[in-house]
Design a protein around this motif. Structure first.
Motif, PDB file in Angstrom:
ATOM      1  N   HIS A  67      -5.702 -44.868  -9.906  1.00  0.00           N
ATOM      2  CA  HIS A  67      -5.686 -46.087  -9.097  1.00  0.00           C
ATOM      3  C   HIS A  67      -5.244 -45.748  -7.692  1.00  0.00           C
ATOM      4  O   HIS A  67      -4.926 -44.603  -7.373  1.00  0.00           O
ATOM      5  N   HIS A  69      -2.639 -46.707  -5.737  1.00  0.00           N
ATOM      6  CA  HIS A  69      -1.251 -46.620  -5.280  1.00  0.00           C
ATOM      7  C   HIS A  69      -0.980 -45.238  -4.704  1.00  0.00           C
ATOM      8  O   HIS A  69      -1.488 -44.224  -5.210  1.00  0.00           O
ATOM      9  N   ASP A 133      -1.745 -53.222 -11.565  1.00  0.00           N
ATOM     10  CA  ASP A 133      -2.372 -53.675 -10.319  1.00  0.00           C
ATOM     11  C   ASP A 133      -3.049 -52.495  -9.634  1.00  0.00           C
ATOM     12  O   ASP A 133      -2.422 -51.452  -9.421  1.00  0.00           O
ATOM     13  N   ALA A 135      -4.486 -52.528  -6.504  1.00  0.00           N
ATOM     14  CA  ALA A 135      -4.568 -52.593  -5.048  1.00  0.00           C
ATOM     15  C   ALA A 135      -3.809 -51.430  -4.416  1.00  0.00           C
ATOM     16  O   ALA A 135      -2.845 -50.906  -4.993  1.00  0.00           O
ATOM     17  N   ARG A 136      -4.235 -51.035  -3.224  1.00  0.00           N
ATOM     18  CA  ARG A 136      -3.547 -49.952  -2.517  1.00  0.00           C
ATOM     19  C   ARG A 136      -2.087 -50.319  -2.252  1.00  0.00           C
ATOM     20  O   ARG A 136      -1.199 -49.501  -2.380  1.00  0.00           O
ATOM     21  N   PRO A 138       0.610 -54.013  -0.749  1.00  0.00           N
ATOM     22  CA  PRO A 138       0.633 -55.341  -0.142  1.00  0.00           C
ATOM     23  C   PRO A 138       0.204 -55.351   1.316  1.00  0.00           C
ATOM     24  O   PRO A 138      -0.169 -56.401   1.842  1.00  0.00           O
ATOM     25  N   SER A 140      -2.368 -53.597   2.472  1.00  0.00           N
ATOM     26  CA  SER A 140      -3.736 -53.102   2.541  1.00  0.00           C
ATOM     27  C   SER A 140      -4.707 -54.080   1.890  1.00  0.00           C
ATOM     28  O   SER A 140      -4.367 -54.757   0.917  1.00  0.00           O
ATOM     29  N   ARG A 141      -5.918 -54.128   2.408  1.00  0.00           N
ATOM     30  CA  ARG A 141      -6.988 -54.907   1.791  1.00  0.00           C
ATOM     31  C   ARG A 141      -7.778 -54.093   0.775  1.00  0.00           C
ATOM     32  O   ARG A 141      -8.684 -54.630   0.121  1.00  0.00           O
ATOM     33  N   GLU A 142      -7.484 -52.822   0.650  1.00  0.00           N
ATOM     34  CA  GLU A 142      -8.219 -51.958  -0.272  1.00  0.00           C
ATOM     35  C   GLU A 142      -7.825 -52.285  -1.705  1.00  0.00           C
ATOM     36  O   GLU A 142      -6.644 -52.290  -2.060  1.00  0.00           O
ATOM     37  N   ARG A 143      -8.831 -52.545  -2.532  1.00  0.00           N
ATOM     38  CA  ARG A 143      -8.577 -52.881  -3.930  1.00  0.00           C
ATOM     39  C   ARG A 143      -9.595 -52.152  -4.809  1.00  0.00           C
ATOM     40  O   ARG A 143     -10.740 -51.928  -4.412  1.00  0.00           O
TER      41      ARG A 143
END
Length: 268
Positions: A67, A69, A133, A135-136, A138, A140-143
């Protein structure tokens, strides 16, 4: 099956070397896979508190990225991996990889969603669910999805990535080796899609693995908090082994030190 020092298991068909946190070299049927490389002594507010910084001596065939992170998809570490391995990642992560690593990696990116697979020199790599989760962060918009992997060569190995418990874990077994996260990099992670030693043992019970190695603990800790709950840093591996002995007594647990290898013989 036996344990050896890193690098001495080439005569066996499969092995796993733990380099700390979620970084593991999986070798099976001559194919080398590197999971979530973290090849640094410091990451933001975290410092490597145990084990040397990994020094990889050869190029893996593929890097498995669970992922986005930063402690799992660490851009500088992925860039530092020798050679030009395939980058196997969750579906939706390719755009981030290209932005972070450059357009030259686009042809090496393989995106997988749970249930999808790729084959690397005859070794099957299957993406499986992870309750975490993706997502990169909070800021970042990268998911992208968070996933784990089941590697199938001469043995079946589950690398969980980061995950909490989920009902479908039982569908992953039976396994030869489970690489299970049992801690983290701070004292407050349990509520955020992570396993602690007790929940990790429950995951092991569900997947029915012959062998298990606890990972994702005992490596990184927040700077300045070295004396805060130190047992949560150093003890999760042994605690996992104790819980596993009760709930999954047929599994053999090996608590590895940084750089140590578990060498597996193929099942009869």
């Amino acid at each position: 099956m036996s344990t050896t020092s890193a690098g001495s298991a080439s005569a066996t068909s499969a092995s796993a070397t733990w380099w700390g946190h979620s970084t593991i070299s999986i070798v099976d049927s001559g194919v080398t896979l590197l999971t979530d490389p973290l090849l640094t002594g410091r990451l933001a507010h975290l410092r490597r508190m145990a084990g040397p910084i990994p020094r990889l001596t050869g190029a893996p065939d593929a890097v498995l990225l669970s992922h986005l992170h930063a402690d799992h998809f660490h851009v500088a570490s992925v860039r530092a991996v020798p050679g030009e391995p395939l980058l196997v990642m969750p579906r939706g992560a390719r755009s981030f990889a290209v932005k972070a690593l450059g357009r030259s990696v686009a042809g090496r990116c393989v995106e997988l969603a749970p249930g999808e697979e790729t084959t690397i020199s005859g070794v099957r790599v299957l993406a499986v669910p992870a309750a975490h989760d993706g997502a990169r962060g909070p800021w970042s918009r990268e998911r992208a999805l968070a996933i784990g992997f089941v590697v199938e060569g001469s043995c079946r190995t589950w690398f969980a990535g980061d995950t909490g418990l989920y009902d479908e874990m039982a569908d992953l077994g039976p396994l030869d080796l489970a690489l299970i996260p049992v801690g983290g990099w701070g004292p407050t992670l349990k509520a955020h899609g992570h396993l602690d030693p007790e929940a990790g043992a429950e995951a092991l019970r569900r997947v029915k693995s012959t062998w298990a190695v606890p990972v994702h603990y005992g490596t990184l800790w927040p700077i300045g908090l070295g004396r805060v709950r130190p047992y949560m840093f150093s003890e999760p591996g042994n605690q996992f082994a104790e819980h596993a002995a009760r709930v999954s007594p047929d599994t053999r647990v090996r608590v590895l030190t940084h750089g140590e290898t578990l060498a597996l013989e193929p099942p009869a």
